[in-house]
Design an enzyme around this catalytic site. Sequence first.
Site, PDB file in Angstrom:
ATOM      1  N   GLU A   1      40.201  -7.468 -31.974  1.00 50.20           N
ATOM      2  CA  GLU A   1      41.528  -7.190 -32.547  1.00 50.20           C
ATOM      3  C   GLU A   1      42.148  -8.419 -33.222  1.00 50.20           C
ATOM      4  O   GLU A   1      42.821  -8.291 -34.245  1.00 50.20           O
ATOM      5  CB  GLU A   1      42.477  -6.702 -31.442  1.00 50.20           C
TER       6      GLU A   1
ATOM      7  N   GLU B   1      38.410  -0.494 -24.409  1.00 48.39           N
ATOM      8  CA  GLU B   1      39.547  -0.098 -23.560  1.00 48.39           C
ATOM      9  C   GLU B   1      39.310   1.293 -22.937  1.00 48.39           C
ATOM     10  O   GLU B   1      39.645   1.521 -21.770  1.00 48.39           O
ATOM     11  CB  GLU B   1      40.832  -0.154 -24.382  1.00 48.39           C
TER      12      GLU B   1
HETATM   13  N1  T1G Z   1      38.267   2.076 -38.063  1.00 55.55           N
HETATM   14  C1  T1G Z   1      38.038   2.709 -39.240  1.00 55.55           C
HETATM   15  N2  T1G Z   1      36.907   2.547 -40.005  1.00 55.55           N
HETATM   16  C2  T1G Z   1      35.989   1.711 -39.517  1.00 55.55           C
HETATM   17  C3  T1G Z   1      36.163   1.001 -38.291  1.00 55.55           C
HETATM   18  C4  T1G Z   1      37.363   1.215 -37.544  1.00 55.55           C
HETATM   19  N3  T1G Z   1      37.593   0.612 -36.375  1.00 55.55           N
HETATM   20  N4  T1G Z   1      35.061   0.233 -38.102  1.00 55.55           N
HETATM   21  C5  T1G Z   1      34.244   0.455 -39.147  1.00 55.55           C
HETATM   22  N5  T1G Z   1      34.793   1.336 -40.000  1.00 55.55           N
HETATM   23  C6  T1G Z   1      34.199   1.860 -41.248  1.00 55.55           C
HETATM   24  C7  T1G Z   1      33.902   0.760 -42.276  1.00 55.55           C
HETATM   25  O1  T1G Z   1      35.014   0.503 -43.082  1.00 55.55           O
HETATM   26  C8  T1G Z   1      32.771   1.376 -43.072  1.00 55.55           C
HETATM   27  O2  T1G Z   1      33.328   2.309 -43.976  1.00 55.55           O
HETATM   28  C9  T1G Z   1      31.999   2.154 -42.017  1.00 55.55           C
HETATM   29  O3  T1G Z   1      32.921   2.367 -40.924  1.00 55.55           O
HETATM   30  C10 T1G Z   1      30.800   1.414 -41.477  1.00 55.55           C
HETATM   31  O4  T1G Z   1      31.230   0.129 -41.067  1.00 55.55           O
HETATM   32  C11 T1G Z   1      44.129  -0.320 -29.826  1.00 55.55           C
HETATM   33  C12 T1G Z   1      44.047  -1.979 -32.056  1.00 55.55           C
HETATM   34  C13 T1G Z   1      31.456  -1.353 -35.754  1.00 55.55           C
HETATM   35  C14 T1G Z   1      30.256  -3.494 -35.912  1.00 55.55           C
HETATM   36  O5  T1G Z   1      37.602  -4.359 -35.206  1.00 55.55           O
HETATM   37  O6  T1G Z   1      33.144  -4.512 -36.592  1.00 55.55           O
HETATM   38  O7  T1G Z   1      40.721  -1.031 -31.509  1.00 55.55           O
HETATM   39  O8  T1G Z   1      32.642   1.243 -46.071  1.00 55.55           O
HETATM   40  O9  T1G Z   1      29.931  -1.183 -42.776  1.00 55.55           O
HETATM   41  O10 T1G Z   1      27.849  -3.072 -40.407  1.00 55.55           O
HETATM   42  O11 T1G Z   1      43.137  -2.171 -29.001  1.00 55.55           O
HETATM   43  O12 T1G Z   1      32.224  -1.852 -38.546  1.00 55.55           O
HETATM   44  O13 T1G Z   1      31.283   3.110 -45.105  1.00 55.55           O
HETATM   45  O14 T1G Z   1      33.591   3.563 -46.015  1.00 55.55           O
HETATM   46  O15 T1G Z   1      31.082  -2.336 -40.869  1.00 55.55           O
HETATM   47  O16 T1G Z   1      27.203  -1.134 -38.911  1.00 55.55           O
HETATM   48  C15 T1G Z   1      38.867  -2.918 -33.277  1.00 55.55           C
HETATM   49  C16 T1G Z   1      35.504  -2.994 -36.581  1.00 55.55           C
HETATM   50  C17 T1G Z   1      39.805  -2.033 -34.009  1.00 55.55           C
HETATM   51  C18 T1G Z   1      35.570  -3.129 -35.118  1.00 55.55           C
HETATM   52  C19 T1G Z   1      29.744  -1.606 -37.495  1.00 55.55           C
HETATM   53  N6  T1G Z   1      37.523  -2.674 -33.758  1.00 55.55           N
HETATM   54  N7  T1G Z   1      34.205  -2.543 -37.050  1.00 55.55           N
HETATM   55  O17 T1G Z   1      29.249  -2.486 -38.447  1.00 55.55           O
HETATM   56  O18 T1G Z   1      29.077  -0.866 -40.437  1.00 55.55           O
HETATM   57  S1  T1G Z   1      41.467  -2.383 -33.529  1.00 55.55           S
HETATM   58  C20 T1G Z   1      37.001  -3.434 -34.707  1.00 55.55           C
HETATM   59  C21 T1G Z   1      33.139  -3.384 -37.041  1.00 55.55           C
HETATM   60  C22 T1G Z   1      41.599  -1.665 -31.979  1.00 55.55           C
HETATM   61  C23 T1G Z   1      42.968  -1.220 -29.975  1.00 55.55           C
HETATM   62  C24 T1G Z   1      42.862  -1.954 -31.264  1.00 55.55           C
HETATM   63  C25 T1G Z   1      31.896  -2.864 -37.674  1.00 55.55           C
HETATM   64  C26 T1G Z   1      30.869  -2.309 -36.669  1.00 55.55           C
HETATM   65  P1  T1G Z   1      32.685   2.569 -45.362  1.00 55.55           P
HETATM   66  P2  T1G Z   1      30.353  -1.168 -41.349  1.00 55.55           P
HETATM   67  P3  T1G Z   1      28.237  -1.906 -39.569  1.00 55.55           P
END
Ligand code: T1G
Length: 706
Positions: free
Chosen positions: A130, A110
């Site tokens: 999301e 976004e």
């Molecule tokens: N927020 C907070 N922590 C996050 C995070 C996030 N979005 N994404 C990952 N982490 C933390 C995760 O818990 C882990 O922590 C560390 O980062 C490494 O992640 C308004 C509402 C990006 C592909 O859904 O898909 O945006 O265990 O082990 O395998 O519209 O993380 O080390 O303490 O997964 O390299 C939308 C979620 C949010 C993407 C990386 N975004 N993340 O994968 O590492 S909603 C997502 C992922 C949003 C808006 C809306 C994957 C990754 P720890 P990891 P990875």
Amino acid sequence: MDNAHKPSVLKQELRNKVLVLGIDNPPVNALSADLRRELLGVIQEADTNDKIEAVLMVGCGRYFIAGADVREFGKPPLPPFLPDVCTRIEACNKLVVAAIHGAALGGGLEIALAAHYRLIAADAKVGFPEVELGLLPGAGGTQRAPRLIGAKASLDLMLSGRPLDARDAHELGLVDRIVYGEDMLAEGLAYLKELLAAHAPVRRSRDAGGLADHTKSRAAIEAARSETTKVSRGLFSPLKIIEAVQAALELPFNEGLSLERNLFLQCIDSPQRAGLIHAFFAQREVFKAPETRSTKARSINTVGVVGGGTMGAGIAVAMLDAGFPVTMIERDEESLARGRTHVEKVYDSLVAKGRITQEARADVLTRWTGSTSYHALAHADLVVEAVFEEMTVKQAVFAELDRACKPGAILATNTSYLDVSAIAASCSRAPDVLGLHFFSPANIMKLLEIVVPAGVAADVVATAFALAKKLQKVPVRAGVCDGFIGNRIFAVYRAAAEHIMEDGASPYQIDRAARHFGFPMGPFQVADLAGGDIGWAARKRRANTRDPKARYVQIADRICERGWFGQKTGRGFYRYPEGVRTGVQDPEIEAIIDAERLRAGIKPNSFTDQEIVRRLMAAMINEGANVVHQGIALRPLDVDITFLFGYGFPRYRGGPMKYADTVGLSSVLADIREFAQQDTLFWQPSPLLVKLTNNGADFASLNQSA
Ligand code: T1G
Ligand code: NAD
């Protein structure tokens, strides 16, 4: 700590009148309140600063931006809100360019769509995941994306949650340029220089014409709505996404944006969001076990599998898919050939589905070798045993492995129920022995229970977790007991289902209630799928040790005595007409049940679906609490992940322990105490459930890192 002293998460550097913003919020550049605040401040300042002609946003570390900071959801929202940050970026009168590497997901995409131009690294991904968190793109994504790429493409992206690769994103018009260089800053600066030289105008996504063809857009929205209504199985946010995209078609941009905000806040308030976000983090926490923190994994390069049956073959395929050379051991040449055929069948069907080529099939099978001699395992770093579920057979195999395998080789058993410590004790290298409990089909099911006997070496456990990552499995650390975490709790859930059946509910109503709760199958459909003979054999094995005072429902025995073992025999609790996987109800089964109630002197009661679910969930939660209380599971979240990835528990409920927190432990305990009036032995409240309820605490309070 006041903002002034907080480390900045946004690096700034002026390069020839271009303000370079380095987004630096490890580990994944999540859009935390601090990052939002800094970004908004800098863009506002840049707009009025004559020294700045344009702005370039690049991500530091592995990703551009992984989205909103998911840890903030469920807590009081902190300003500035992301939609406002995106609106301000878009409104900037200086060119703003987003240089995407690694991934731009959710709020990260976004932010990029709010920028005026986007370039992407050839191996990067963009997407709106999301929906997997029970949410919708709540920072303008549902309004800007359809204007850029049209209603259909946007809905596909938002409803599937699947990321797009750079080429597809470019073809769709979501990004403007694919770059192949490693240095995104250099690529970004070069692209901006080109835009400035060409006097490229500020171009706002809100003004794009992707929705110009109303008829086509409306058709896409209606098609998505009817498809989603059919397949979303009670999920909340998908229909909200469609409503938001419809607003993009029907309403002016700002009105669409505020409707998106309302719909987003509805998703935030839905319990499904809490369940799905719990699952997101729990799925990552399960990788963190005491042994993975304290020790280094051993290296695994070659693998052996003993047994080429249902599980042995599936495990061999999982290992081959992960790139390992695999040696399969079987009792005799005939069984070995059968094992080879089981493995080949998996790849044949992938070729038939066009998922892999004949060449790829041939290539992967070059890494499979078979033998009936254990000497073939002399060089294996890891051996997984998957022979008959009999202690003597398994101990004999481990004695062979003890003689044949090199020092330091890890010996694992895939037993479903047997005592892993006793198997380890049957050979001279107990510190190298543990359980690796795969789920059928082993090359598909994500769950891997890592069963840790008392005497195992910590680095052996750490190696098992590293192996799970390589196999793309979700590991759960389990202690040794009958059925470990999953099968033990499932057995109690199944027993509760049998009690309800004998007390008056039909197995078909019970299965329907479980499906409405969100399970893909009810307990009796699962019994027919797994094979009644396996459960029957287990019940017979336990007959001598079963508590004579414990209630024992004999209905399943009556069915098995007829040779009706479920799908494999075309009949079980359901009938399976030739070639039909979905069973049909069988009046003869109801007749058997009636006869059993008569024999047991039970006057049947009627049950509502809600009552059935209360009993099934109370049984599962209570035994889950016992498993945590006895240290078989490290945390309640380990029980949740076991059921999400091994037993089809509805992900949006977060797992049985998360579900218990959602409904309230006191009401679960009240249910158990109510049910105990009929059966005090089966319904003994778990001491942990009683303690937490008395302390006004919940299972989440025990989910801190182990
Ligand atoms: N927020 C907070 N922590 C996050 C995070 C996030 N979005 N994404 C990952 N982490 C933390 C995760 O818990 C882990 O922590 C560390 O980062 C490494 O992640 C308004 C509402 C990006 C592909 O859904 O898909 O945006 O265990 O082990 O395998 O519209 O993380 O080390 O303490 O997964 O390299 C939308 C979620 C949010 C993407 C990386 N975004 N993340 O994968 O590492 S909603 C997502 C992922 C949003 C808006 C809306 C994957 C990754 P720890 P990891 P990875
Ligand atoms: P299976 O009967 O399909 O296969 C067992 C294989 O082991 C047979 O091919 C047999 O020839 C071979 N075998 C037996 N003794 C042997 C020996 N001494 N040396 C070499 N090979 C030998 O059984 P399965 O369903 O694959 O189960 C295997 C193990 O996996 C059991 O412990 C079972 O409890 C466990 N398990 C099964 C499932 C499931 O759903 N089937 C799921 C998880 C775990």
